[in-house]
Design a protein around this motif. Sequence first.
Motif, PDB file in Angstrom:
ATOM      1  N   LEU A   1       0.811  -1.228   0.000  1.00 19.27           N
ATOM      2  CA  LEU A   1       0.000   0.000   0.000  1.00 19.27           C
ATOM      3  C   LEU A   1       0.839   1.272   0.000  1.00 19.27           C
ATOM      4  N   LEU A   2       2.159   1.086   0.026  1.00 17.96           N
ATOM      5  CA  LEU A   2       3.073   2.235   0.182  1.00 17.96           C
ATOM      6  C   LEU A   2       3.057   3.176  -1.032  1.00 17.96           C
ATOM      7  N   ALA A   3       3.206   2.627  -2.239  1.00 14.36           N
ATOM      8  CA  ALA A   3       3.336   3.465  -3.444  1.00 14.36           C
ATOM      9  C   ALA A   3       2.077   4.302  -3.666  1.00 14.36           C
ATOM     10  N   LEU A   4       0.926   3.668  -3.458  1.00 17.63           N
ATOM     11  CA  LEU A   4      -0.341   4.387  -3.670  1.00 17.63           C
ATOM     12  C   LEU A   4      -0.411   5.635  -2.762  1.00 17.63           C
ATOM     13  N   GLN A   5       0.008   5.462  -1.501  1.00 15.06           N
ATOM     14  CA  GLN A   5      -0.057   6.587  -0.554  1.00 15.06           C
ATOM     15  C   GLN A   5       0.957   7.675  -0.921  1.00 15.06           C
ATOM     16  N   ARG A   6       2.163   7.254  -1.306  1.00 14.90           N
ATOM     17  CA  ARG A   6       3.186   8.254  -1.665  1.00 14.90           C
ATOM     18  C   ARG A   6       2.814   8.977  -2.950  1.00 14.90           C
ATOM     19  N   ASP A   7       2.224   8.264  -3.903  1.00 16.05           N
ATOM     20  CA  ASP A   7       1.775   8.909  -5.149  1.00 16.05           C
ATOM     21  C   ASP A   7       0.705   9.942  -4.842  1.00 16.05           C
ATOM     22  N   PHE A   8      -0.204   9.584  -3.952  1.00 22.62           N
ATOM     23  CA  PHE A   8      -1.281  10.516  -3.597  1.00 22.62           C
ATOM     24  C   PHE A   8      -0.688  11.793  -3.011  1.00 22.62           C
ATOM     25  N   ALA A   9       0.303  11.625  -2.133  1.00 24.67           N
ATOM     26  CA  ALA A   9       0.928  12.789  -1.487  1.00 24.67           C
ATOM     27  C   ALA A   9       1.700  13.640  -2.491  1.00 24.67           C
ATOM     28  N   ALA A  10       2.353  12.993  -3.443  1.00 28.60           N
ATOM     29  CA  ALA A  10       3.202  13.721  -4.394  1.00 28.60           C
ATOM     30  C   ALA A  10       2.405  14.363  -5.522  1.00 28.60           C
ATOM     31  N   ASN A  11       1.237  13.772  -5.851  1.00 28.14           N
ATOM     32  CA  ASN A  11       0.434  14.273  -6.983  1.00 28.14           C
ATOM     33  C   ASN A  11      -1.020  14.457  -6.585  1.00 28.14           C
ATOM     34  N   PRO A  12      -1.311  15.364  -5.646  1.00 30.72           N
ATOM     35  CA  PRO A  12      -2.715  15.529  -5.239  1.00 30.72           C
ATOM     36  C   PRO A  12      -3.542  16.113  -6.386  1.00 30.72           C
ATOM     37  N   LEU A  13      -4.714  15.500  -6.632  1.00 29.91           N
ATOM     38  CA  LEU A  13      -5.571  15.913  -7.759  1.00 29.91           C
ATOM     39  C   LEU A  13      -6.988  16.187  -7.265  1.00 29.91           C
ATOM     40  N   ASP A  14      -7.701  17.063  -7.993  1.00 32.94           N
ATOM     41  CA  ASP A  14      -9.118  17.244  -7.671  1.00 32.94           C
ATOM     42  C   ASP A  14      -9.920  16.168  -8.408  1.00 32.94           C
ATOM     43  N   ILE A  15     -11.246  16.202  -8.265  1.00 30.19           N
ATOM     44  CA  ILE A  15     -12.038  15.107  -8.852  1.00 30.19           C
ATOM     45  C   ILE A  15     -11.993  15.097 -10.376  1.00 30.19           C
ATOM     46  N   ASN A  16     -11.580  16.220 -10.975  1.00 26.37           N
ATOM     47  CA  ASN A  16     -11.454  16.250 -12.442  1.00 26.37           C
ATOM     48  C   ASN A  16     -10.040  15.938 -12.920  1.00 26.37           C
ATOM     49  N   GLY A  17      -9.178  15.590 -11.961  1.00 29.71           N
ATOM     50  CA  GLY A  17      -7.810  15.235 -12.342  1.00 29.71           C
ATOM     51  C   GLY A  17      -6.873  16.422 -12.453  1.00 29.71           C
ATOM     52  N   ASN A  18      -7.306  17.595 -11.993  1.00 29.62           N
ATOM     53  CA  ASN A  18      -6.416  18.771 -12.033  1.00 29.62           C
ATOM     54  C   ASN A  18      -5.548  18.811 -10.774  1.00 29.62           C
ATOM     55  N   PRO A  19      -4.299  19.262 -10.899  1.00 28.68           N
ATOM     56  CA  PRO A  19      -3.412  19.278  -9.731  1.00 28.68           C
ATOM     57  C   PRO A  19      -3.868  20.249  -8.643  1.00 28.68           C
ATOM     58  N   LEU A  20      -3.659  19.855  -7.423  1.00 28.65           N
ATOM     59  CA  LEU A  20      -3.966  20.700  -6.255  1.00 28.65           C
ATOM     60  C   LEU A  20      -2.641  21.051  -5.559  1.00 28.65           C
ATOM     61  N   PRO A  21      -2.638  22.120  -4.751  1.00 28.99           N
ATOM     62  CA  PRO A  21      -1.372  22.541  -4.134  1.00 28.99           C
ATOM     63  C   PRO A  21      -0.904  21.674  -2.964  1.00 28.99           C
ATOM     64  N   GLY A  22      -1.758  20.795  -2.491  1.00 31.71           N
ATOM     65  CA  GLY A  22      -1.313  20.004  -1.351  1.00 31.71           C
ATOM     66  C   GLY A  22      -2.206  18.812  -1.064  1.00 31.71           C
ATOM     67  N   ALA A  23      -1.733  17.973  -0.140  1.00 29.25           N
ATOM     68  CA  ALA A  23      -2.467  16.768   0.248  1.00 29.25           C
ATOM     69  C   ALA A  23      -2.459  16.622   1.760  1.00 29.25           C
ATOM     70  N   VAL A  24      -3.569  16.114   2.274  1.00 29.38           N
ATOM     71  CA  VAL A  24      -3.655  15.754   3.693  1.00 29.38           C
ATOM     72  C   VAL A  24      -3.846  14.246   3.747  1.00 29.38           C
ATOM     73  N   LEU A  25      -2.995  13.552   4.487  1.00 29.79           N
ATOM     74  CA  LEU A  25      -3.158  12.103   4.655  1.00 29.79           C
ATOM     75  C   LEU A  25      -3.325  11.828   6.137  1.00 29.79           C
ATOM     76  N   ASP A  26      -4.328  11.020   6.488  1.00 29.22           N
ATOM     77  CA  ASP A  26      -4.451  10.652   7.898  1.00 29.22           C
ATOM     78  C   ASP A  26      -4.325   9.150   8.074  1.00 29.22           C
ATOM     79  N   GLY A  27      -3.680   8.771   9.182  1.00 31.05           N
ATOM     80  CA  GLY A  27      -3.446   7.355   9.430  1.00 31.05           C
ATOM     81  C   GLY A  27      -2.709   7.114  10.730  1.00 31.05           C
ATOM     82  N   ARG A  28      -1.758   6.186  10.680  1.00 28.42           N
ATOM     83  CA  ARG A  28      -0.994   5.829  11.878  1.00 28.42           C
ATOM     84  C   ARG A  28       0.504   6.113  11.703  1.00 28.42           C
ATOM     85  N   ASP A  29       0.960   5.995  10.437  1.00 26.32           N
ATOM     86  CA  ASP A  29       2.399   6.035  10.150  1.00 26.32           C
ATOM     87  C   ASP A  29       2.728   7.038   9.056  1.00 26.32           C
ATOM     88  N   ILE A  30       1.864   8.029   8.848  1.00 24.09           N
ATOM     89  CA  ILE A  30       2.108   8.965   7.737  1.00 24.09           C
ATOM     90  C   ILE A  30       3.374   9.790   8.020  1.00 24.09           C
TER      91      ILE A  30
END
Length: 227
Positions: free
Chosen positions: A103-132
Amino acid sequence: MSRSTAKGRIVIAIDGPSASGKGTLAHRIAEHLGFAVLDTGLLYRGVAKRLLESGGDPGDAAAAAAAARAVTAAELRDPALRSEQVGEIASRIAAYPAVRQALLALQRDFAANPLDINGNPLPGAVLDGRDIGTVICPDATVKIFVTATTEARAARRHKELLDRGVASIYARVLQDMERRDARDSGRVAAPTKPAADAVVIDSTALDADGVFAAALAIILERIDGAD
Ligand code: DC
């Protein structure tokens, strides 16, 4: 910005035990800042649900890792992932290093390339969990660890269940939470713990607005200070 990740994206890591308020906080922060948000607990819950549906054994690390490699983002919208049974299995399979690795790559990709629902880039990402803050995004711009006493968290979860019309007994919720906490914090692979550079927010005596205000002040100070 000194602590932003590749391509200058801002990453906010929010970790903490269950019912600490981290999920609500992550969504509110993301909405306020216009960032993408990922509840990483849903990934582990998605794996657990896949395993349950295929009749797989949660004690079988290889079967759990295969389910982790197959899990898709679309499955994470399933409301059934929120059940206590799925949460319990999620906590068990989350202890397997092979599941976490899958599950590591999916989470890191999300953090590195945050997108809106139309696939446009966003300025940042929030990830919540245990080991972020400790494992997934050790270079996150801001790391927050939300916690509260076990009793306060069990009382919240109990109320949440009753509000959803689910039968619940406080003593049972408390017992389940203690067991889950012990497993999530005691495991060798990426246990629940604050990163050395995380700011800890104790939400025991705070409501959701209080936690949001405290976190936003920390985040804005860090983002503005890093400009
Ligand atoms: O936050 P949650 O209750 O939805 O998470 C379900 C389980 O998944 C939790 O008991 C531990 C695991 N988990 C994890 O190990 N690492 C994460 N980043 C998120 C969740």
